[in-house]
Design a protein around this motif. Structure first.
Motif, PDB file in Angstrom:
ATOM      1  N   GLY A  16       0.789  -1.219   0.000  1.00 17.10           N
ATOM      2  CA  GLY A  16       0.000   0.000   0.000  1.00 17.10           C
ATOM      3  C   GLY A  16       0.824   1.272   0.000  1.00 17.10           C
ATOM      4  O   GLY A  16       0.269   2.378  -0.087  1.00 17.10           O
ATOM      5  N   GLU A  17       2.122   1.131   0.063  1.00 21.24           N
ATOM      6  CA  GLU A  17       3.000   2.305   0.138  1.00 21.24           C
ATOM      7  C   GLU A  17       2.924   3.135  -1.133  1.00 21.24           C
ATOM      8  O   GLU A  17       2.846   2.607  -2.229  1.00 21.24           O
ATOM      9  N   VAL A  18       2.927   4.447  -0.952  1.00 20.89           N
ATOM     10  CA  VAL A  18       2.964   5.402  -2.057  1.00 20.89           C
ATOM     11  C   VAL A  18       4.167   6.304  -1.860  1.00 20.89           C
ATOM     12  O   VAL A  18       4.349   6.869  -0.775  1.00 20.89           O
ATOM     13  N   LYS A  19       4.975   6.418  -2.902  1.00 20.53           N
ATOM     14  CA  LYS A  19       6.119   7.331  -2.847  1.00 20.53           C
ATOM     15  C   LYS A  19       6.059   8.271  -4.034  1.00 20.53           C
ATOM     16  O   LYS A  19       5.689   7.862  -5.136  1.00 20.53           O
ATOM     17  N   LYS A  20       6.434   9.521  -3.781  1.00 17.40           N
ATOM     18  CA  LYS A  20       6.426  10.514  -4.849  1.00 17.40           C
ATOM     19  C   LYS A  20       7.828  11.042  -5.083  1.00 17.40           C
ATOM     20  O   LYS A  20       8.576  11.316  -4.143  1.00 17.40           O
ATOM     21  N   LEU A  21       8.148  11.177  -6.356  1.00 20.36           N
ATOM     22  CA  LEU A  21       9.426  11.733  -6.769  1.00 20.36           C
ATOM     23  C   LEU A  21       9.098  12.761  -7.834  1.00 20.36           C
ATOM     24  O   LEU A  21       8.955  12.439  -9.014  1.00 20.36           O
ATOM     25  N   LYS A  22       8.919  14.007  -7.396  1.00 21.49           N
ATOM     26  CA  LYS A  22       8.503  15.102  -8.281  1.00 21.49           C
ATOM     27  C   LYS A  22       7.208  14.720  -8.993  1.00 21.49           C
ATOM     28  O   LYS A  22       6.173  14.560  -8.351  1.00 21.49           O
ATOM     29  N   ARG A  23       7.209  14.533 -10.291  1.00 20.40           N
ATOM     30  CA  ARG A  23       5.974  14.222 -11.028  1.00 20.40           C
ATOM     31  C   ARG A  23       5.705  12.731 -11.113  1.00 20.40           C
ATOM     32  O   ARG A  23       4.719  12.310 -11.732  1.00 20.40           O
ATOM     33  N   LEU A  24       6.536  11.928 -10.511  1.00 23.32           N
ATOM     34  CA  LEU A  24       6.375  10.479 -10.554  1.00 23.32           C
ATOM     35  C   LEU A  24       5.794   9.995  -9.234  1.00 23.32           C
ATOM     36  O   LEU A  24       6.275  10.360  -8.160  1.00 23.32           O
ATOM     37  N   THR A  25       4.753   9.153  -9.319  1.00 22.22           N
ATOM     38  CA  THR A  25       4.135   8.565  -8.143  1.00 22.22           C
ATOM     39  C   THR A  25       4.197   7.057  -8.268  1.00 22.22           C
ATOM     40  O   THR A  25       3.722   6.492  -9.257  1.00 22.22           O
ATOM     41  N   PHE A  26       4.758   6.423  -7.267  1.00 29.67           N
ATOM     42  CA  PHE A  26       4.932   4.976  -7.247  1.00 29.67           C
ATOM     43  C   PHE A  26       4.024   4.388  -6.175  1.00 29.67           C
ATOM     44  O   PHE A  26       3.924   4.925  -5.075  1.00 29.67           O
ATOM     45  N   GLN A  27       3.385   3.279  -6.517  1.00 26.89           N
ATOM     46  CA  GLN A  27       2.526   2.612  -5.543  1.00 26.89           C
ATOM     47  C   GLN A  27       2.840   1.132  -5.513  1.00 26.89           C
ATOM     48  O   GLN A  27       3.026   0.489  -6.556  1.00 26.89           O
ATOM     49  N   PHE A  28       2.899   0.592  -4.314  1.00 27.67           N
ATOM     50  CA  PHE A  28       3.084  -0.838  -4.108  1.00 27.67           C
ATOM     51  C   PHE A  28       1.734  -1.409  -3.712  1.00 27.67           C
ATOM     52  O   PHE A  28       1.075  -0.875  -2.815  1.00 27.67           O
ATOM     53  N   GLY A  29       1.281  -2.464  -4.367  1.00 27.99           N
ATOM     54  CA  GLY A  29      -0.026  -3.026  -4.089  1.00 27.99           C
ATOM     55  C   GLY A  29      -0.174  -3.499  -2.651  1.00 27.99           C
ATOM     56  O   GLY A  29       0.815  -3.884  -2.022  1.00 27.99           O
ATOM     57  N   ASP A  30      -1.390  -3.489  -2.166  1.00 30.90           N
ATOM     58  CA  ASP A  30      -1.646  -3.902  -0.789  1.00 30.90           C
ATOM     59  C   ASP A  30      -1.137  -5.316  -0.514  1.00 30.90           C
ATOM     60  O   ASP A  30      -0.630  -5.599   0.575  1.00 30.90           O
ATOM     61  N   ALA A  31      -1.276  -6.196  -1.501  1.00 32.90           N
ATOM     62  CA  ALA A  31      -0.841  -7.580  -1.337  1.00 32.90           C
ATOM     63  C   ALA A  31       0.616  -7.787  -1.732  1.00 32.90           C
ATOM     64  O   ALA A  31       1.121  -8.915  -1.692  1.00 32.90           O
ATOM     65  N   ARG A  32       1.276  -6.732  -2.113  1.00 29.62           N
ATOM     66  CA  ARG A  32       2.695  -6.750  -2.513  1.00 29.62           C
ATOM     67  C   ARG A  32       2.943  -7.694  -3.674  1.00 29.62           C
ATOM     68  O   ARG A  32       3.981  -8.367  -3.763  1.00 29.62           O
TER      69      ARG A  32
END
Lengths: 113, 112
Positions: B53-69
């Motif tokens: 469920g983690e969300v990380k942002k790098l300027k205009r890029l948004t990364f998400q890891f699914g809840d179930a990984r």
């Protein structure tokens, strides 16, 4: 930039000749990897090393061998090059294999005629 | 080794558009990394995601890891020509030897 260099950067050779690619690092990282990259296949692992004289095969190891006699050097050898081994080869290093960053060399472009 | 699927394989868009690329698998990962590779160079790390469920942002890029990984996405807002490159995902299955395999990547081209 991570201290990792590959040599040669470009090589053209003929079918049946031996070829050795060298990966040299100045970071003292334990883990080193050789990948090949071809269109449509992404990066495919050839061999990897988890210490001096400790190596293992990756998913496309046939026709390749490796050696690591020193921490800083990881050699990839094609005993008898074939045209199917024409590719771009990348070396990578990391200090920690699970969450550590992989640092890549600039690649070695090999053409086998 | 081809338990990873990245989609789409190719993406060609105009500058200013938004896009999302995906990395999917049936396996559970301990963590996952995204790399970007520009022509003639080796891949460079963008981000590492570890928690479901983690969300990380790098300027205009948004990364998400699914809840179930088992999956991850990369969203780019207002793409720029400098975003052009091959985006690769690299998961860790938790073995002692870590992350050995990459997805085949998404080749992104952003036109001016």
């Amino acid at each position: 930039d991570a201290g990792i260099t590959q040599s040669p950067r470009h090589k053209v050779t003929e079918t049946g000749t031996p070829v050795t690619l060298r990966c040299h690092q100045t970071e003292n990282h334990r883990y080193m990897y050789w990948y090949r990259q071809d269109p449509g296949h992404g990066l495919r692992l050839i061999h990897y090393s988890y210490g001096v004289k400790d190596t293992d095969k990756g998913e496309v190891s046939d026709g390749y061998s490796v050696s690591r006699s020193k921490t800083e050097d990881f050699l990839l050898t094609l005993e008898s090059a074939t045209s199917s081994q024409t590719s771009v080869y990348f070396c990578a290093i990391t200090a920690e294999p699970n969450t550590g960053e992989l640092f890549f060399g600039e690649g070695s472009r090999l053409t086998v005629l | 080794t081809q338990l990873l699927e990245q989609s789409p394989q190719f993406l060609s868009i105009q500058e200013g558009e938004n896009l999302t690329v995906y990395c999917n698998s049936s396996s559970v990962f301990s963590s996952l990394q995204w790399y970007r590779q520009e022509p003639g160079e080796g891949p460079v790390l963008l981000v590492t995601v570890v928690t479901g469920g983690e969300v990380k942002k790098l300027k205009r890029l948004t990364f998400q890891f699914g809840d179930a990984r088992k999956d991850s996405s990369l969203h780019i807002t207002a793409a720029q020509t400098g975003d052009t490159g091959l985006y690769l995902c690299n998961p860790d299955r938790g073995s002692t030897l870590g992350r050995l395999y990459f997805g085949r990547g998404t080749q992104l081209t952003v036109w001016p």
